[in-house]
Structure formats: C-alpha cells, structure tokens
Design an enzyme around this catalytic site. Structure first.
Site, PDB file in Angstrom:
ATOM      1  CE1 TYR A 130      -4.481  -2.050   5.066  1.00  0.00           C
ATOM      2  CE2 TYR A 130      -3.174  -0.078   4.648  1.00  0.00           C
ATOM      3  CZ  TYR A 130      -3.949  -1.129   4.179  1.00  0.00           C
ATOM      4  OH  TYR A 130      -4.178  -1.262   2.830  1.00  0.00           O
ATOM      5  CB  SER A 187      -0.853  -0.008   1.274  1.00  0.00           C
ATOM      6  OG  SER A 187      -1.499   1.233   1.466  1.00  0.00           O
TER       7      SER A 187
HETATM    8  P1  NAD Z   1     -11.469  -6.177   0.127  1.00  0.00           P
HETATM    9  O1  NAD Z   1     -12.027  -6.027   1.503  1.00  0.00           O
HETATM   10  O2  NAD Z   1     -12.337  -5.932  -1.060  1.00  0.00           O
HETATM   11  O3  NAD Z   1     -10.822  -7.628  -0.051  1.00  0.00           O
HETATM   12  C1  NAD Z   1     -10.093  -8.264   0.964  1.00  0.00           C
HETATM   13  C2  NAD Z   1     -10.016  -9.745   0.673  1.00  0.00           C
HETATM   14  O4  NAD Z   1      -9.299 -10.387   1.736  1.00  0.00           O
HETATM   15  C3  NAD Z   1     -11.399 -10.408   0.622  1.00  0.00           C
HETATM   16  O5  NAD Z   1     -11.390 -11.410  -0.392  1.00  0.00           O
HETATM   17  C4  NAD Z   1     -11.505 -11.052   1.988  1.00  0.00           C
HETATM   18  O6  NAD Z   1     -12.405 -12.151   2.045  1.00  0.00           O
HETATM   19  C5  NAD Z   1     -10.064 -11.482   2.196  1.00  0.00           C
HETATM   20  N1  NAD Z   1      -9.746 -11.777   3.592  1.00  0.00           N
HETATM   21  C6  NAD Z   1      -9.940 -11.007   4.697  1.00  0.00           C
HETATM   22  N2  NAD Z   1      -9.570 -11.672   5.802  1.00  0.00           N
HETATM   23  C7  NAD Z   1      -9.130 -12.888   5.400  1.00  0.00           C
HETATM   24  C8  NAD Z   1      -8.623 -14.033   6.077  1.00  0.00           C
HETATM   25  N3  NAD Z   1      -8.493 -14.082   7.408  1.00  0.00           N
HETATM   26  N4  NAD Z   1      -8.275 -15.118   5.344  1.00  0.00           N
HETATM   27  C9  NAD Z   1      -8.420 -15.125   3.988  1.00  0.00           C
HETATM   28  N5  NAD Z   1      -8.890 -14.059   3.291  1.00  0.00           N
HETATM   29  C10 NAD Z   1      -9.235 -12.958   3.989  1.00  0.00           C
HETATM   30  O7  NAD Z   1     -10.205  -5.199   0.103  1.00  0.00           O
HETATM   31  P2  NAD Z   1      -9.262  -4.645  -1.075  1.00  0.00           P
HETATM   32  O8  NAD Z   1      -9.325  -3.165  -1.013  1.00  0.00           O
HETATM   33  O9  NAD Z   1      -9.482  -5.339  -2.354  1.00  0.00           O
HETATM   34  O10 NAD Z   1      -7.849  -5.028  -0.458  1.00  0.00           O
HETATM   35  C11 NAD Z   1      -6.974  -5.977  -1.030  1.00  0.00           C
HETATM   36  C12 NAD Z   1      -5.551  -5.633  -0.616  1.00  0.00           C
HETATM   37  O11 NAD Z   1      -5.201  -4.376  -1.158  1.00  0.00           O
HETATM   38  C13 NAD Z   1      -5.364  -5.516   0.903  1.00  0.00           C
HETATM   39  O12 NAD Z   1      -4.125  -6.107   1.255  1.00  0.00           O
HETATM   40  C14 NAD Z   1      -5.330  -4.023   1.120  1.00  0.00           C
HETATM   41  O13 NAD Z   1      -4.600  -3.679   2.249  1.00  0.00           O
HETATM   42  C15 NAD Z   1      -4.648  -3.563  -0.147  1.00  0.00           C
HETATM   43  N6  NAD Z   1      -4.859  -2.153  -0.478  1.00  0.00           N
HETATM   44  C16 NAD Z   1      -6.106  -1.666  -0.705  1.00  0.00           C
HETATM   45  C17 NAD Z   1      -6.260  -0.327  -1.007  1.00  0.00           C
HETATM   46  C18 NAD Z   1      -7.598   0.301  -1.296  1.00  0.00           C
HETATM   47  O14 NAD Z   1      -7.677   1.529  -1.410  1.00  0.00           O
HETATM   48  N7  NAD Z   1      -8.653  -0.473  -1.420  1.00  0.00           N
HETATM   49  C19 NAD Z   1      -5.146   0.513  -1.066  1.00  0.00           C
HETATM   50  C20 NAD Z   1      -3.892  -0.032  -0.829  1.00  0.00           C
HETATM   51  C21 NAD Z   1      -3.763  -1.368  -0.531  1.00  0.00           C
END
Ligand code: NAD
Length: 261
Positions: free
Chosen positions: A156, A143
């Site tokens: 985080y 991130s």
């Molecule tokens: P999201 O909530 O849409 O998806 C998260 C996924 O992780 C889901 O499939 C969920 O079921 C899974 N998950 C959660 N806990 C779990 C567990 N204990 N075991 C297995 N799976 C688990 O979120 P997203 O925004 O798509 O995030 C995906 C990644 O991207 C994350 O690592 C997040 O930190 C990173 N990220 C997101 C953003 C943003 O703005 N959305 C920015 C930077 C980084």
C-alpha cells in the site's frame, strides 16, 4: 453549479470515499460514471437516486481495475457514454496488512495493480481526449501513506508513494494544456476499508472496535477525529473549480495533521 456539462469517471465509487466524491461532483452538475464492486441492484438504485436529485446522468460500470484491459475499457465506455471525459478520479484501492517477510506475493501484485497501475492505465487512456478538449482534471486519491510509511503496509505504501510520483510526472507534462493533476492524501476516513482493519485489530487484541478507533487515531493523527468522505468530495470539487486552475502536481493532505509531525 460549476460543473454542469462536464463528465466524470470516479473509480471505486460503489462505496466510501469514491461514492462521496461521485455525489459531490454530481451535486455540482457533472455527469458521473460510477465503478466498483458490490450489490449491483443497490448500486443501480444509488445511481438513479443521485441522477434524480441533481438532474445529471449517472451510469454504472463494474470494470475490474486489477487488469489493464479493465481500466482502459472503462475509460473508453465512459467517453462513449458521455461523449467526453473531463474529470478522472482514480480512487479504487485495497489494503493488505502483513510484515514484509510474510506478505503474500499475490497480495503485493493485487495492491500494486489496483492502487497504482490502474491509475496509470486510466490516465494514459483519458489524457488524449482531455488534451483535445483543452480542459481536464485528474485527481488521484493517494493517502498519508503516499508521504510517510507505517509498518505492515509495504504494498500500500509503495503504491501510494508511486501514485504521487506518477501524479507529478503527468502534471508536468500537461501543465500548459489546461489539465491539472493532483493527489489527495487523506488520513483516517471511516469507510469499509478502515472498518475491516478495526475489526481485525479488535479481534486480534481482544478489544472492541470503539477502543481500536480511538487508538488508531491517537497513533497517527494529532487531531483525534476521522475525516469524512464528504470533506474529500468537497476537496475534489474545489480541485475541479476555476480557482484551482494553477494547483497541479500537488499532494494535498487532509489528514488531521498526520504528516505534519
Ligand atoms: P472502500 O473499500 O470503501 O472503497 C474501495 C472501492 O474500490 C470500492 O468501490 C471497491 O468496490 C473498489 N474496488 C476495489 N477493488 C477494485 C477493482 N479491482 N476494480 C474496481 N474497483 C475496485 O475504501 P475507501 O476507504 O473509500 O478507499 C478509497 C480510496 O481512498 C482508496 O484508494 C484508499 O486507499 C484511499 N484512502 C482511504 C483512507 C481511509 O482511511 N479510508 C485513507 C487514505 C486513503
């Protein structure tokens, strides 16, 4: 199709960025193991649709990555299902927002376990197979918060900084085994993870989600637009390509200029 015959595991791919990465890898011909939580029937339907669209194999495993055994078992079952694991994408992640002195200890443990320790356990389990095959790609979804901090996100930010550190170590160790290890560092991407933060902010501030979306972008990004999950999928595909063979140990920003400031 550049990845025909390769097999990929994308953790946390029932939703958001992970699902887009899984689709993009499948779109290049890779077989994909989907992982994460949610409605099982819907996930199985999505897997079938991706498999049919791209003529690849897609399977679903709901391993819980908050525990080491969950991560290790997921890698083992993926290797068994596809005979090999060539591409590991550590994407599963959760968020929790509170000041340090109010941050619940169990939320700290959960964020560190899912956002950081799970990636260690899957890498540790997947690397021997990649070494034996003399080809591999590991992509850790970090991130902008792996490079800079924001208030109220202690677990985080710590986990994502740690994930970039682990990425660099693995990259150095695997540098001459044709295995690259990189971190993608997105800024704001409109997924359920961010939608929940927007809803909380709107409720607390007595505003609405549209207004909070604009404020969120303006607070952090010179570019006032969300990155799409599909763009991150395309970045993952590029990192798996031959052109990216010497990109390793790199935190790669896709963040509308967030960390340029
Ligand atoms: P999201 O909530 O849409 O998806 C998260 C996924 O992780 C889901 O499939 C969920 O079921 C899974 N998950 C959660 N806990 C779990 C567990 N204990 N075991 C297995 N799976 C688990 O979120 P997203 O925004 O798509 O995030 C995906 C990644 O991207 C994350 O690592 C997040 O930190 C990173 N990220 C997101 C953003 C943003 O703005 N959305 C920015 C930077 C980084």
């Amino acid at each position: 199709m550049t990845l025909r015959g390769r097999s990929a595991l994308v953790t946390g791919s029932t939703s958001g960025i992970g699902l887009a990465i899984a689709r993009s890898l499948a779109g290049e011909g890779a077989n994909v193991m989907i992982n994460g939580f949610g409605d099982r029937e819907e996930t199985v339907r999505v897997c079938r649709a991706i498999a049919e669209k791209y003529s690849v194999e897609v399977d679903y495993d709901d391993a819980d990555l908050s525990v080491a055994d969950g991560a290790v078992g997921l890698v083992a079952r993926t290797q068994e299902r596809f005979a090999q694991l060539d591409i590991l994408v550590n994407n599963a992640g959760i968020q929790y927002v509170a000041p340090v002195e109010e941050f619940p200890a169990d939320r700290w443990d959960a964020v560190i376990a899912i956002n950081l320790s799970a990636a260690f356990h899957t890498m540790r389990a997947a690397i021997p197979g990649m070494r034996a095959a003399r080809w591999g790609r590991i992509i850790n979804v970090a991130s902008a918060h792996g490079l800079v901090a924001s208030a109220h996100k202690v677990a985080y930010v710590a986990a994502k900084h740690g994930l970039i550190g682990a990425t660099k170590v693995a990259a150095i160790e695997l540098a001459n085994d044709a295995i690259t290890v990189n971190a993608i560092c997105p800024g704001w991407v409109l997924t359920p993870l961010v939608e929940r933060q927007l809803a909380d902010r709107a409720r607390e501030g007595g505003t609405d989600v549209a207004r909070e979306s604009t404020k969120l972008l303006e607070e952090k990004q010179p570019m006032h637009q969300f990155t799409t999950p599909e763009s991150i999928g395309a970045m993952a595909v590029f990192l798996c390509s031959d052109a990216a063979a010497t990109i390793t140990g790199a935190p790669l920003s896709i963040d509308g200029g967030w960390v340029a400031q």
